[in-house]
Enzyme design. Sequence first.
Site, PDB file in Angstrom:
ATOM      1  N   GLN A  42       0.855  -1.191   0.000  1.00  0.00           N
ATOM      2  CA  GLN A  42       0.000   0.000   0.000  1.00  0.00           C
ATOM      3  C   GLN A  42       0.891   1.241   0.000  1.00  0.00           C
ATOM      4  OE1 GLN A  42      -2.200   1.362   3.527  1.00  0.00           O
ATOM      5  NE2 GLN A  42      -4.067   1.241   2.327  1.00  0.00           N
TER       6      GLN A  42
ATOM      7  N   TYR B 159      -5.978  10.605   4.603  1.00  0.00           N
ATOM      8  CA  TYR B 159      -4.618  10.956   4.150  1.00  0.00           C
ATOM      9  C   TYR B 159      -4.688  11.763   2.848  1.00  0.00           C
ATOM     10  CZ  TYR B 159      -3.355   7.898   7.944  1.00  0.00           C
ATOM     11  OH  TYR B 159      -3.243   7.351   9.190  1.00  0.00           O
TER      12      TYR B 159
ATOM     13  N   GLY C 138      -8.552  -7.700   9.521  1.00  0.00           N
ATOM     14  CA  GLY C 138      -7.414  -6.934  10.006  1.00  0.00           C
ATOM     15  C   GLY C 138      -6.928  -7.417  11.354  1.00  0.00           C
TER      16      GLY C 138
ATOM     17  N   CYS D 261      -2.835  -2.511  19.437  1.00  0.00           N
ATOM     18  CA  CYS D 261      -2.573  -2.161  18.032  1.00  0.00           C
ATOM     19  C   CYS D 261      -2.668  -0.652  17.822  1.00  0.00           C
ATOM     20  CB  CYS D 261      -3.464  -2.988  17.111  1.00  0.00           C
ATOM     21  SG  CYS D 261      -5.216  -2.956  17.475  1.00  0.00           S
TER      22      CYS D 261
ATOM     23  N   CYS E 251      -0.519  -7.056  20.482  1.00  0.00           N
ATOM     24  CA  CYS E 251      -1.942  -7.389  20.613  1.00  0.00           C
ATOM     25  C   CYS E 251      -2.163  -7.682  22.083  1.00  0.00           C
ATOM     26  CB  CYS E 251      -2.280  -8.604  19.759  1.00  0.00           C
ATOM     27  SG  CYS E 251      -3.952  -9.188  20.075  1.00  0.00           S
TER      28      CYS E 251
ATOM     29  N   ALA F 296      -2.740 -12.401  33.601  1.00  0.00           N
ATOM     30  CA  ALA F 296      -1.285 -12.452  33.760  1.00  0.00           C
ATOM     31  C   ALA F 296      -0.845 -13.875  34.120  1.00  0.00           C
ATOM     32  CB  ALA F 296      -0.842 -11.457  34.835  1.00  0.00           C
TER      33      ALA F 296
HETATM   34  C1  LIG Z   1     -15.046  -4.093  35.443  1.00  0.00           C
HETATM   35  C2  LIG Z   1     -13.671  -4.141  34.867  1.00  0.00           C
HETATM   36  C3  LIG Z   1     -13.513  -3.896  33.517  1.00  0.00           C
HETATM   37  C4  LIG Z   1     -12.252  -3.927  32.953  1.00  0.00           C
HETATM   38  N1  LIG Z   1     -12.149  -3.723  31.618  1.00  0.00           N
HETATM   39  C5  LIG Z   1     -10.940  -3.797  31.038  1.00  0.00           C
HETATM   40  C6  LIG Z   1     -10.793  -3.624  29.642  1.00  0.00           C
HETATM   41  O1  LIG Z   1     -11.745  -3.405  28.909  1.00  0.00           O
HETATM   42  N2  LIG Z   1      -9.554  -3.709  29.121  1.00  0.00           N
HETATM   43  C7  LIG Z   1      -8.466  -3.949  29.907  1.00  0.00           C
HETATM   44  O2  LIG Z   1      -7.365  -4.023  29.395  1.00  0.00           O
HETATM   45  N3  LIG Z   1      -8.569  -4.100  31.223  1.00  0.00           N
HETATM   46  C8  LIG Z   1      -9.773  -4.046  31.813  1.00  0.00           C
HETATM   47  N4  LIG Z   1      -9.876  -4.206  33.163  1.00  0.00           N
HETATM   48  C9  LIG Z   1      -8.642  -4.416  33.950  1.00  0.00           C
HETATM   49  C10 LIG Z   1      -8.102  -5.830  33.745  1.00  0.00           C
HETATM   50  O3  LIG Z   1      -9.125  -6.760  33.904  1.00  0.00           O
HETATM   51  C11 LIG Z   1      -6.934  -6.084  34.682  1.00  0.00           C
HETATM   52  O4  LIG Z   1      -5.923  -5.137  34.398  1.00  0.00           O
HETATM   53  C12 LIG Z   1      -6.384  -7.483  34.502  1.00  0.00           C
HETATM   54  O5  LIG Z   1      -7.379  -8.448  34.758  1.00  0.00           O
HETATM   55  C13 LIG Z   1      -5.194  -7.716  35.456  1.00  0.00           C
HETATM   56  O6  LIG Z   1      -4.816  -9.056  35.324  1.00  0.00           O
HETATM   57  P1  LIG Z   1      -4.039  -9.829  36.472  1.00  0.00           P
HETATM   58  O7  LIG Z   1      -3.939 -11.237  36.035  1.00  0.00           O
HETATM   59  O8  LIG Z   1      -2.799  -9.108  36.807  1.00  0.00           O
HETATM   60  O9  LIG Z   1      -4.954  -9.724  37.783  1.00  0.00           O
HETATM   61  P2  LIG Z   1      -6.450 -10.180  38.075  1.00  0.00           P
HETATM   62  O10 LIG Z   1      -7.267 -10.170  36.860  1.00  0.00           O
HETATM   63  O11 LIG Z   1      -6.877  -9.342  39.229  1.00  0.00           O
HETATM   64  O12 LIG Z   1      -6.282 -11.680  38.549  1.00  0.00           O
HETATM   65  C14 LIG Z   1      -5.649 -12.005  39.773  1.00  0.00           C
HETATM   66  C15 LIG Z   1      -6.131 -13.369  40.224  1.00  0.00           C
HETATM   67  O13 LIG Z   1      -5.350 -13.788  41.344  1.00  0.00           O
HETATM   68  C16 LIG Z   1      -6.204 -14.482  42.276  1.00  0.00           C
HETATM   69  N5  LIG Z   1      -5.539 -14.475  43.581  1.00  0.00           N
HETATM   70  C17 LIG Z   1      -5.248 -13.415  44.349  1.00  0.00           C
HETATM   71  N6  LIG Z   1      -4.592 -13.833  45.466  1.00  0.00           N
HETATM   72  C18 LIG Z   1      -4.468 -15.174  45.396  1.00  0.00           C
HETATM   73  C19 LIG Z   1      -3.875 -16.158  46.210  1.00  0.00           C
HETATM   74  N7  LIG Z   1      -3.251 -15.856  47.340  1.00  0.00           N
HETATM   75  N8  LIG Z   1      -3.960 -17.444  45.826  1.00  0.00           N
HETATM   76  C20 LIG Z   1      -4.572 -17.779  44.658  1.00  0.00           C
HETATM   77  N9  LIG Z   1      -5.147 -16.895  43.848  1.00  0.00           N
HETATM   78  C21 LIG Z   1      -5.083 -15.595  44.196  1.00  0.00           C
HETATM   79  C22 LIG Z   1      -7.480 -13.649  42.190  1.00  0.00           C
HETATM   80  O14 LIG Z   1      -8.585 -14.387  42.680  1.00  0.00           O
HETATM   81  C23 LIG Z   1      -7.570 -13.369  40.685  1.00  0.00           C
HETATM   82  O15 LIG Z   1      -8.277 -14.387  40.009  1.00  0.00           O
HETATM   83  C24 LIG Z   1     -11.121  -4.202  33.765  1.00  0.00           C
HETATM   84  C25 LIG Z   1     -11.285  -4.441  35.138  1.00  0.00           C
HETATM   85  C26 LIG Z   1     -12.540  -4.426  35.676  1.00  0.00           C
HETATM   86  C27 LIG Z   1     -12.705  -4.691  37.148  1.00  0.00           C
HETATM   87  C1  LIG Z   2      -2.651  -1.131  14.115  1.00  0.00           C
HETATM   88  C2  LIG Z   2      -3.390  -0.796  12.873  1.00  0.00           C
HETATM   89  C3  LIG Z   2      -2.730  -0.237  11.798  1.00  0.00           C
HETATM   90  C4  LIG Z   2      -3.411   0.039  10.607  1.00  0.00           C
HETATM   91  N1  LIG Z   2      -2.705   0.528   9.548  1.00  0.00           N
HETATM   92  C5  LIG Z   2      -3.341   0.759   8.367  1.00  0.00           C
HETATM   93  C6  LIG Z   2      -2.620   1.163   7.215  1.00  0.00           C
HETATM   94  O1  LIG Z   2      -1.395   1.270   7.219  1.00  0.00           O
HETATM   95  N2  LIG Z   2      -3.330   1.416   6.086  1.00  0.00           N
HETATM   96  C7  LIG Z   2      -4.695   1.247   6.021  1.00  0.00           C
HETATM   97  O2  LIG Z   2      -5.296   1.468   4.982  1.00  0.00           O
HETATM   98  N3  LIG Z   2      -5.385   0.826   7.098  1.00  0.00           N
HETATM   99  C8  LIG Z   2      -4.748   0.564   8.251  1.00  0.00           C
HETATM  100  N4  LIG Z   2      -5.451   0.084   9.331  1.00  0.00           N
HETATM  101  C9  LIG Z   2      -6.896  -0.235   9.185  1.00  0.00           C
HETATM  102  C10 LIG Z   2      -7.065  -1.717   8.854  1.00  0.00           C
HETATM  103  O3  LIG Z   2      -6.545  -2.033   7.600  1.00  0.00           O
HETATM  104  C11 LIG Z   2      -8.546  -2.138   8.895  1.00  0.00           C
HETATM  105  O4  LIG Z   2      -9.228  -1.393   7.931  1.00  0.00           O
HETATM  106  C12 LIG Z   2      -9.173  -1.919  10.254  1.00  0.00           C
HETATM  107  O5  LIG Z   2      -8.378  -2.508  11.257  1.00  0.00           O
HETATM  108  C13 LIG Z   2     -10.599  -2.504  10.314  1.00  0.00           C
HETATM  109  O6  LIG Z   2     -10.562  -3.871  10.025  1.00  0.00           O
HETATM  110  P1  LIG Z   2     -10.687  -4.988  11.203  1.00  0.00           P
HETATM  111  O7  LIG Z   2     -11.927  -4.666  11.953  1.00  0.00           O
HETATM  112  O8  LIG Z   2     -10.745  -6.276  10.476  1.00  0.00           O
HETATM  113  O9  LIG Z   2      -9.474  -4.852  12.057  1.00  0.00           O
HETATM  114  C14 LIG Z   2      -4.782  -0.209  10.516  1.00  0.00           C
HETATM  115  C15 LIG Z   2      -5.448  -0.779  11.598  1.00  0.00           C
HETATM  116  C16 LIG Z   2      -4.771  -1.082  12.768  1.00  0.00           C
HETATM  117  C17 LIG Z   2      -5.500  -1.730  13.901  1.00  0.00           C
END
Ligand SMILES: Cc1cc2nc3c(=O)[nH]c(=O)nc-3n(C[C@H](O)[C@H](O)[C@H](O)COP(=O)(O)OP(=O)(O)OC[C@H]3O[C@@H](n4cnc5c(N)ncnc54)[C@H](O)[C@@H]3O)c2cc1C
Ligand SMILES: Cc1cc2nc3c(=O)[nH]c(=O)nc-3n(C[C@H](O)[C@H](O)[C@H](O)COP(=O)(O)O)c2cc1C
Length: 644
Positions: free
Chosen positions: A103, A172, A318, A349, A361, A392
């Site tokens: 592209q 663009y 994508g 991404c 990712c 984690a």
């Molecule tokens: C409502 C909500 C929405 C969210 N939405 C997003 C989102 O859209 N995108 C995003 O990136 N992040 C989101 N997050 C944050 C994300 O979920 C956390 O950052 C992520 O889960 C952290 O992962 P972790 O494995 O470090 O910890 P956690 O997910 O907290 O897992 C830790 C685990 O360890 C276990 N544990 C703790 N102590 C012990 C022990 N002593 N023995 C055994 N087990 C134990 C717990 O029970 C738990 O299951 C969201 C969080 C919440 C609450």
């Molecule tokens: C990280 C990232 C980089 C992208 N870079 C380009 C790009 O260089 N040129 C382009 O036309 N579209 C780019 N796109 C758009 C994708 O080609 C695609 O149209 C978009 O992700 C929607 O498709 P999907 O839902 O299948 O991911 C990018 C998308 C992502 C997530």
Amino acid sequence: MNRFEHLLKPLRIKSMELSNRVVLPPITTMLANGDHSVSDANTAYMKRVAGSGAGLIITEVAAVHPDGIEGPGMLGIYDDRFISGLSSVVSEVHKQKHKVMVQIYHVGRESQYQLERGRAAAPSALAGIFKIAPREMNREDIGEVIHCFGQAAIRARAAGFDGVELHAAHGYLLMQFLSELSNHRLDEYGGNFRERSRFILEVIREVRSQVGPDYPISIRISAEEYAVGGYTIEDMLGIVHLFVEAGIDMIHTSFGTQASPGGMVCPTIEYQPGFNAQLAAQIKTVVDIPVIAVGRFTNLSAAEKTLARGDADLVAFGRQHLADPKFFWNALEGKEEATVECLACNQGCIERLYKGKGIRCAINPETGQELIYPERRSGKIRKVLVVGAGPAGLTAAFQAARLGHQVVLLEKEGNSGGQVRLAARAPYKDVYGRWIDKLTKTAIRAGVDIRLGQTADIDFIKKEAADVVIIATGARNIRPAIPGINSPHVIDAWQVLQGAAELTDHTVIIGGGLVGMETADYLREKRISNVVVVDTLLRSPVKKSNGHGYMLHRRLNEAGYQLWLETRIIKIETEQLTVEKAGEEKLLRPVRQVIFAAGSSPFNKLGYALEKENIPYHLIGDACRPRSILEAVEEGAHAAWSIQ
Ligand SMILES: Cc1cc2nc3c(=O)[nH]c(=O)nc-3n(C[C@H](O)[C@H](O)[C@H](O)COP(=O)(O)OP(=O)(O)OC[C@H]3O[C@@H](n4cnc5c(N)ncnc54)[C@H](O)[C@@H]3O)c2cc1C
Ligand SMILES: Cc1cc2nc3c(=O)[nH]c(=O)nc-3n(C[C@H](O)[C@H](O)[C@H](O)COP(=O)(O)O)c2cc1C
């Protein structure tokens, strides 16, 4: 009859014969070398994704002019020195017996990097998303850029690409000429919509004249601009035949610009797979060359239906390629359920690219880390103990087991997933739960001994005498220190999302971060009325510039929910709250329920105990510092990969 009859049908486009109709659309990786040439990381990434089975791969965008490159980490094709690197990308795809197009583009005004260098040029001196006006291109500039497109196409052919794609989408330079929002020119490159297409047509003709009649040229368009005052699909339907007449062989139907609301270019979880195919279908009514549909496709079945309906001739996947490039082979082998669906979270991404960082990712640690991803099993088998089965711990356990280690994973709850189970309860986010289920199954299949309902303590860890201890105990919700916080009508957002609380109208949520806003969205879905979300910050921490954030704000607003910013809760009482808003004390009533979502703190008692005992350990994910899935997964993978 084959389930994927339409997708598996070969397609010839001029000199290019495609073995199937699945496309990897351009995905910029920001993995290029400092001089914009192809890096080892680019080639390693391409080697992996090229194995997906997609019949056509379109590379990330490469700039035709040094002033047309968006920024560091991006590819150039404006000089012959780029040809050898680009040919290594071609060779990775050709080894897989598939076809590859590059592209090519010019960024125009949409580059902070070029604007700050004073090099940004565009049809008119009108500011775009970066609020700085570029220089207006004169005739000479226009001629030079058109010439550069032609030269770039010659280099593409010299590098071995099977064709080129012109990037006339997403705001663009080519699209800047087309849109009234960026083109106010009074010469022949401005005017009405058809007149504003002149620059694109001249670019197409130049490229065609340079590559000859049989070399495939695709054009990527935003079929609809999705901006106030922007062009519509009806406008586009009136000119698209001109592209074909000028020499285009395929139309790649994307949508929107980076300025479109709701993250249109990379649609969020709220958009259904294939939602955009209707635009491709409309384009198909006016041209008789192949048309690609794109937008949130995650599985072959939906793509097959799109082709069977005749809405498009090819389907692009994508971000699914980043989350799990095995989707194609899984489907063909009848195990579509094994595919990990893209969460459309954009975290690893596009959002990382906006921050100038290389691609990742959130749920696939291999993406963008191909050069350090260990393929082979470890020479020494270690006994590994992981505590906590959130993202984690699950990732660390799976990756360690995949490398041949003996892994025990302890989880105190009856279910794996940690906070992601709560995230999955928010509207539209059930795919998060499916991801965790798959990760758990994959870990078990790799040999992880997952023990649910078992809390790890220091005595257990000492007794287990593992070679490697990984602590992934996550975080817990903070109960804010506000007078009245222990009243019976005050509950924890985590409890609400677990479905463990009775809900009522007239609710206040303390904390307007993602958890508070998603809890409000959960209440909205349960038809709870009169909800106020309060936060001490001046601006909402859930940004509207992020697609999901935009959607959340819109849904809550439409439901009549209020967001009170710069608001501090002073006191919680039965039926009322005393708050301080912009220096003024106010009474908020009636308040029947208060939900707190005021952030979380690391839960790492075990780490301190291990330090006392001098037992080395890895601390990963939220237990280290509450962040997101991306960091949890990446740190989990790195902990496992570092085991010696
Ligand atoms: C409502 C909500 C929405 C969210 N939405 C997003 C989102 O859209 N995108 C995003 O990136 N992040 C989101 N997050 C944050 C994300 O979920 C956390 O950052 C992520 O889960 C952290 O992962 P972790 O494995 O470090 O910890 P956690 O997910 O907290 O897992 C830790 C685990 O360890 C276990 N544990 C703790 N102590 C012990 C022990 N002593 N023995 C055994 N087990 C134990 C717990 O029970 C738990 O299951 C969201 C969080 C919440 C609450
Ligand atoms: C990280 C990232 C980089 C992208 N870079 C380009 C790009 O260089 N040129 C382009 O036309 N579209 C780019 N796109 C758009 C994708 O080609 C695609 O149209 C978009 O992700 C929607 O498709 P999907 O839902 O299948 O991911 C990018 C998308 C992502 C997530």
